[in-house]
Design a protein around this motif. Structure first.
Motif, short mmCIF file in Angstrom:
data_model
loop_
_atom_site.label_atom_id
_atom_site.label_comp_id
_atom_site.label_asym_id
_atom_site.label_seq_id
_atom_site.Cartn_x
_atom_site.Cartn_y
_atom_site.Cartn_z
N ALA A 34 -5.85 5.22 -5.54
CA ALA A 34 -5.20 4.77 -4.31
C ALA A 34 -5.59 3.36 -3.89
O ALA A 34 -4.82 2.67 -3.22
CB ALA A 34 -5.50 5.75 -3.17
N ILE A 35 -6.77 2.90 -4.31
CA ILE A 35 -7.20 1.56 -3.90
C ILE A 35 -6.30 0.47 -4.50
O ILE A 35 -6.25 -0.65 -3.99
CB ILE A 35 -8.68 1.31 -4.31
CG1 ILE A 35 -9.21 0.08 -3.57
CG2 ILE A 35 -8.81 1.18 -5.83
CD1 ILE A 35 -10.69 -0.17 -3.75
N TYR A 92 -6.40 14.53 -0.47
CA TYR A 92 -6.56 13.62 0.66
C TYR A 92 -6.56 14.40 1.97
O TYR A 92 -7.41 14.17 2.85
CB TYR A 92 -5.40 12.62 0.62
CG TYR A 92 -5.36 11.60 1.73
CD1 TYR A 92 -6.35 10.62 1.85
CD2 TYR A 92 -4.30 11.59 2.64
CE1 TYR A 92 -6.29 9.66 2.86
CE2 TYR A 92 -4.22 10.63 3.64
CZ TYR A 92 -5.22 9.67 3.75
OH TYR A 92 -5.14 8.73 4.74
N VAL A 152 0.84 -1.21 0.00
CA VAL A 152 0.00 0.00 0.00
C VAL A 152 0.87 1.25 0.00
O VAL A 152 0.71 2.14 -0.85
CB VAL A 152 -0.97 0.01 1.20
CG1 VAL A 152 -1.69 1.35 1.30
CG2 VAL A 152 -1.98 -1.13 1.07
N ALA A 187 -9.76 -0.83 2.29
CA ALA A 187 -9.57 0.58 1.95
C ALA A 187 -10.63 1.44 2.63
O ALA A 187 -10.33 2.52 3.15
CB ALA A 187 -9.62 0.76 0.44
N LYS A 203 -9.99 9.57 -1.44
CA LYS A 203 -10.12 8.42 -0.54
C LYS A 203 -9.33 7.22 -1.06
O LYS A 203 -9.16 7.05 -2.27
CB LYS A 203 -11.60 8.02 -0.41
CG LYS A 203 -12.49 9.11 0.18
CD LYS A 203 -12.24 9.28 1.64
CE LYS A 203 -13.16 10.30 2.26
NZ LYS A 203 -12.80 10.56 3.66
N TYR A 204 -8.91 6.38 -0.13
CA TYR A 204 -8.26 5.13 -0.52
C TYR A 204 -9.21 4.16 -1.19
O TYR A 204 -8.78 3.30 -1.96
CB TYR A 204 -7.61 4.47 0.71
CG TYR A 204 -6.18 4.86 0.90
CD1 TYR A 204 -5.16 4.28 0.14
CD2 TYR A 204 -5.81 5.83 1.83
CE1 TYR A 204 -3.84 4.64 0.30
CE2 TYR A 204 -4.49 6.20 2.01
CZ TYR A 204 -3.51 5.60 1.23
OH TYR A 204 -2.19 5.97 1.38
N TYR A 216 -9.79 1.83 6.26
CA TYR A 216 -8.69 2.76 6.50
C TYR A 216 -9.15 4.21 6.30
O TYR A 216 -8.74 5.10 7.04
CB TYR A 216 -7.49 2.45 5.61
CG TYR A 216 -6.30 3.30 6.01
CD1 TYR A 216 -5.81 3.26 7.32
CD2 TYR A 216 -5.69 4.18 5.12
CE1 TYR A 216 -4.75 4.05 7.72
CE2 TYR A 216 -4.63 4.98 5.52
CZ TYR A 216 -4.16 4.92 6.82
OH TYR A 216 -3.13 5.72 7.22
N ASP A 217 -10.01 4.46 5.34
CA ASP A 217 -10.57 5.80 5.17
C ASP A 217 -11.27 6.25 6.45
O ASP A 217 -11.19 7.42 6.85
CB ASP A 217 -11.55 5.84 3.99
CG ASP A 217 -10.84 5.85 2.64
OD1 ASP A 217 -9.68 6.28 2.58
OD2 ASP A 217 -11.47 5.42 1.65
#
Length: 441
Positions: free
Chosen positions: A238-239, A226, A208, A422, A232-233, A425-426
């Motif tokens: 970013a995912i 961000y 990641v 993801a 966002k992840y 984590y967001d």
């Protein structure tokens, strides 16, 4: 792990390298800060962590500077590592009892020290022009520069066993598709393609975090968005880091003991050639050198591949830095700036190299690495020479959550999907962003 997903954990992982066992401040001190200085000299004391690596490097630059002139004498005082050391730094800044200079992390952890209140800005100093631009970004807050590099740049990417690659006719991949194709051939040969060591949970984050160069290549303003809660992840691009973590698990490319293996076991498997590739941070280079006679030459390093070979490049971690607290004034302040000006020269780099083999490039322009370093260091240097480097997210944004390593273990173990990880984590980063008072959260 607390607020620094990688460096904080790395510190726990390898006692002899970038992070280290906690020590007692008084017992670990190299000097009594109240000691009288030599006649007529201005004495400066630097507070730094008590790890062997840090104190060796600290002594090297102090001795080098002291020998270069006769007006200022620099001494070292040590503090514990880890959370205890963080508390010492924060307490001494808060009470106005900090030493004349201090060593501390760059990036988001520096931001947490409220540099505008607690540190002297160096923005107007000529020597800032001597510093690597990605490093300068990591010690900048509200357009003010506060630090000078202490140590070398570090990178996140993938170690590989060169003999395995040569035996199977593989070349270093520049795209994720090429990486996965290599993995298929490695597995067919009866070798574990990707080593994972979730027994040391911080190591689960590399796919990641080391993917961030690829994120910025696709969306250069992602870090700003961000930080403002506008990216966002869970979304592209970013995912993809989470998806890559899931990819290698789903394909069956991991070592059987990935859930319990520790860093040292992973490095041993890498140098033995029973595993071909290991995502890691390059501070661990010193840890594998003793594990096999040919490790220095046989273990190479490449950047985490993305979708486009044309934008292939490296995610870089800045070293710690030396700062001047705002309580340093008058002659001491002038002396501290002279010392930092010297630290920002190739002469200081040479002093560091003489004391300890570097594990990465220096963040000072004009500093040369010696011949005969491990292949992974040389491989890493090539990315910096070509300019194919982006700072890790933690040097561009103060937003980070405490639970990333737990989430990446679950995604990398097939317990949670990339999308679910993801999204979690967001959610994880929200509390810290709110505590920092960032707009948009």
């Amino acid at each position: 792990m607390s607020h620094h997903p990688i460096r904080r954990a790395a510190v726990i992982a390898v006692a002899s390298v970038s992070a280290l066992a906690l020590g007692a401040c008084s017992a670990g001190s190299l000097v009594n800060p109240t000691e009288s200085s030599s006649a007529g000299k201005t004495t400066l004391t630097i507070l730094m962590d008590s790890s062997t690596q840090t104190t060796t490097q600290g002594k090297a630059i102090a001795d080098g500077f002291n020998a270069s002139q006769d007006e200022i004498e620099v001494k070292i005082e040590t503090r514990p590592e880890g959370t205890d050391g963080d508390n010492v730094v924060k307490t001494r800044l808060a009470t106005g009892e900090m030493t004349d200079l201090f060593q501390y992390n760059s990036g988001s952890l520096m931001q947490a020290l409220d540099p505008a209140t607690n540190m002297v800005s160096l923005t107007d100093q000529d020597f800032i022009a001597n510093l690597d631009e990605s490093f300068v970004t990591s010690v900048t807050a509200d357009e003010q520069v506060y630090g000078v590099p202490f140590g070398q740049l570090m990178a996140g990417g993938i170690y590989y066993n060169k003999k395995v690659y040569a035996d199977l006719g593989l070349s270093v991949p520049k795209t994720w598709d090429e990486f996965m194709a290599n993995n298929a051939k490695i597995k067919e040969a009866g070798i574990d393609p990707v080593i994972q060591t979730y027994g040391d949970t911080w190591t689960s984050q590399l796919f990641v975090l080391a993917d961030f160069h690829n994120v910025l290549s696709e969306q250069p303003d992602w870090a700003e968005k961000y930080t403002a809660n506008q990216a966002k992840y869970v979304d592209e691009p970013a995912i993809k880091g989470f998806e890559r973590l899931q990819d290698v698990y789903d394909a069956g490319y991991l070592n059987k003991d990935f859930a319990s293996a520790k860093l040292t076991q992973g490095l041993q498997q890498l140098v033995d050639g029973t595993g071909a590739q290991y995502p890691s941070l390059t501070f661990t280079i010193t840890s594998y050198l003793e594990l096999a006679d040919d490790a220095a030459e046989n273990i190479g390093f490449f950047a985490q591949p993305g979708d486009d070979a044309a934008t292939n490049g490296l995610t870089s971690w800045s070293p710690a830095a030396l700062y001047i607290p705002s309580t340093t004034t008058g002659d001491k302040l002038d002396a501290a700036k002279k010392f930092l000006a010297w630290v920002a020269t190739p002469e200081a780099c040479d002093a560091l190299t003489a004391a300890m083999d570097p594990t990465g490039p220096y963040a000072v322009k004009g500093c040369a690495l010696p011949d005969g370093l491990p292949a992974a260091v040389t491989d890493m240097q090539a990315y910096y020479d070509n300019g194919n480097v982006s700072p890790a997210l933690e040097f561009l944004s103060a937003v980070k959550g405490p639970n990333l390593e737990k989430i990446t273990v679950e995604v990398g173990s097939g317990i949670t999907t990339a999308a679910d990880g993801a999204a979690r984590y967001d959610e994880d980063v929200k509390k810290q962003a709110q505590q920092l008072g960032l707009e948009g959260w």
